[in-house]
Design a protein around this motif. Structure first.
Motif, short mmCIF file in Angstrom:
data_model
loop_
_atom_site.label_atom_id
_atom_site.label_comp_id
_atom_site.label_asym_id
_atom_site.label_seq_id
_atom_site.Cartn_x
_atom_site.Cartn_y
_atom_site.Cartn_z
N GLY A 12 -0.76 -62.87 -48.89
CA GLY A 12 -0.03 -62.04 -49.85
C GLY A 12 -0.98 -61.12 -50.62
O GLY A 12 -0.69 -59.94 -50.84
N ARG A 13 -2.13 -61.70 -50.99
CA ARG A 13 -3.15 -60.88 -51.68
C ARG A 13 -3.61 -59.74 -50.79
O ARG A 13 -3.73 -58.59 -51.23
N GLU A 50 -0.43 -62.21 -57.93
CA GLU A 50 -1.76 -62.43 -58.52
C GLU A 50 -2.64 -61.19 -58.33
O GLU A 50 -3.36 -60.78 -59.24
N ARG A 51 -2.58 -60.63 -57.13
CA ARG A 51 -3.42 -59.46 -56.85
C ARG A 51 -3.02 -58.27 -57.73
O ARG A 51 -3.88 -57.54 -58.24
N ARG A 96 3.58 -48.59 -56.79
CA ARG A 96 4.92 -49.10 -57.10
C ARG A 96 5.41 -49.91 -55.90
O ARG A 96 6.08 -49.40 -55.01
N ILE A 97 5.01 -51.18 -55.91
CA ILE A 97 5.18 -52.04 -54.74
C ILE A 97 6.32 -53.03 -54.96
O ILE A 97 6.37 -53.71 -55.99
N ALA A 98 7.23 -53.11 -53.98
CA ALA A 98 8.29 -54.12 -54.01
C ALA A 98 8.00 -55.18 -52.96
O ALA A 98 7.29 -54.92 -51.98
N HIS A 99 8.55 -56.38 -53.15
CA HIS A 99 8.33 -57.46 -52.19
C HIS A 99 9.68 -58.07 -51.80
O HIS A 99 10.40 -58.61 -52.63
N SER A 114 -3.37 -55.34 -63.80
CA SER A 114 -2.32 -55.21 -64.81
C SER A 114 -1.08 -54.52 -64.27
O SER A 114 -0.40 -53.78 -64.99
N LEU A 115 -0.80 -54.76 -63.00
CA LEU A 115 0.42 -54.24 -62.40
C LEU A 115 1.39 -55.39 -62.15
O LEU A 115 1.01 -56.56 -62.16
#
Lengths: 334, 334
Positions: free
Chosen positions: A165-166, A201-202, A179-182, A207-208
């Protein structure tokens, strides 16, 4: 009472031990009369012409059992291949038994493998959640791969889903996405939770956070990838990347982005997970994805099992790293 | 010299044969001192506590080898499941060995399986083309599944690819289609040739032929399915159905039809081949496809092998029929 040896059989049949061996192993280069004499001698002496018996003194049979519950074989077959490569194809055969996630069937196969005196066992689960130990009272060493054993005294080799995931987010960040969605699978799979945790965590290190502030848990299907992407776009928050928890989900994400006339990777970058080549290579664009390096996991399982067979058992959980396979769905990393 | 039996071991250890058996099989319900006494007795008598040895007199080990070269497991795993179901999960274990299409590896695994005294072998190829026989001199019966043996004296069970091609066209004809194209994989695969032949034979029965007058041979990929469909549409001949030689090809066909703003199944019906559920169920619309009934093939292979083990061997090539799985990509058949 001394055990009957191949030499005894050869002497009684009045042939060389090499010829006796060939005859007993069914090799074609022995004539029929000689073969009959050797078989008669073996029968008179109650000699069991099998490799297991012959190798008992050496303590090795050159056979390892792989007990799996992965019905599709997507995870267990690469692990099987890696293990065979590590053992050396000419020295060891790996016998795969399919337990189908059924404890009774697993016990039956376990007995069958042990009664064939395999040198050791690799147990491969269908999903990365932990599973019950086969116990410490078995006659041979066991290594758990993919699904860890619940017992920390066992040795388990697992994929680094948190690290995967990292890596996915790291790759998207390097490509300039912010601007990342999962969108991922069922929340009761540890793989879904671990990949989401690694991604978050990444992001937190810079700070995102995830766009829309949450993980889109759902199902491991294209349909969910499509549906979740449509809803995500409807919510109206700008998105420049989607990390999909599997390649199947990513495939649905790509289709929904195309429907919305968004370009991949120019408008939205997409990264999947699994490197399932039948899916990832054939996507449009071809899918960048996290590869769990299952063959590497199989090789390490084989190495650990060989060490245990040689009297050097290990225990605990060993985590095997993932890697990113770059294809067209993310911008080239400079 | 008489073979040492479990009874001899039990007598020397002064326990019942049941207890001796449990101790030798590593069962937990035997106390440590008793187990040690039994193991010492077995060692003094050179008794090999393995099921193979014990079952030699009965002539059965309850184990069957499945030798495969199907790296992805898409064909061999359903066959494995069908075979296990036919044998009965509680009576027989099937050991799968992966030869990777390599003759030396295959020989190595073959020796490993035979030395474990399996009762018989099922050999599964990676593609439906015929393969060399393992020969008639093996110590156990062999049944070939999916890929037939080149030797007609062997028993081979194969999928009915000609019949599958007929079924596909039959389904499209029943749904009212008359202008049918066929896009399929590499022409050197017998599966591609056989499916095309079945389709053309079925059309000829109604004095019809394929649209554009030819089979579109290419590759077993989505990319080929897309590219061939685009070129087919460019040729300008009206088409109301496409029979794709695999589900992966069908997936590309669907995408190209969507690009061309043709509705499926209203404008063009699509049928695939394989019933690879990860692909077929998730297509839009879900894909109607020909299913090779591989589990049925596995069951029949197991039944034939059991008959051969019991002294009733068969030979020749047995063809196992396909079936159509109807989903959304063809109009409902009235």
């Amino acid at each position: 009472m001394r055990a009957v040896t191949l030499r005894d059989v050869a002497r009684l049949a009045e042939v060389s031990t090499a010829t006796a061996s060939k005859a007993l192993n069914g090799r074609p280069d022995v004539n029929a009369a000689t073969r009959a004499r050797v078989l008669a001698a073996a029968s008179r002496l109650s000699f069991s012409p099998n490799a297991v018996a012959r190798s008992l003194s050496a303590g090795r049979t050159g056979t390892v059992g792989l007990l799996t519950s992965d019905l599709e074989g997507r995870f267990s077959l690469p692990i099987l291949m890696g293990a065979e490569d590590a053992f050396g194809a000419e020295q060891t055969s790996v016998f795969l038994c399919d337990a189908r996630g059924d404890a009774i069937r697993e016990q039956h196969h376990l007995r069958a493998l042990l009664s064939r005196q395999v040198d050791g066992l690799i147990v491969v689960g269908a999903r990365p959640d932990s599973r019950p130990s086969l116990g410490a009272r078995l006659s041979v060493p066991v290594v758990y791969a993919y699904s860890p054993s619940e017992n920390p005294a066992d040795l388990s080799l697992v994929c680094d889903n948190v690290g995967g995931g990292r890596l996915a987010v790291d790759h998207l960040r390097t490509a300039g996405c912010t601007r990342i969605a999962h969108i991922t699978g069922e929340p009761d799979y540890s793989a879904a939770q671990d990949r989401a945790r690694g991604a978050q965590e990444r992001l937190a290190e810079e700070s995102l956070g995830l766009v829309t502030g949450r993980v889109w848990f759902g199902a491991w299907t294209e349909g969910w990838g499509r549906g979740a992407t449509r809803r995500l776009l409807q919510e109206g928050e700008p998105v420049d990347a989607i990390f999909a928890g599997s390649d199947q989900i990513a495939r649905g994400v790509l289709d929904a982005l195309q429907e919305a006339q968004l370009r991949v990777p120019e408008d939205v970058a997409v990264i999947g997970f699994d490197n399932w080549e039948a899916i990832a290579r054939e996507s449009r664009p071809a899918l960048t994805t996290v590869d769990m390096r299952l063959e590497s996991l199989g090789r390490r399982a084989a190495q650990a099992l060989a060490a245990a067979i040689d009297g050097r058992p290990e225990s605990g959980v060993v985590v095997n790293g993932c890697r990113v396979v770059q294809r067209g769905s993310t911008a080239p990393v400079a």
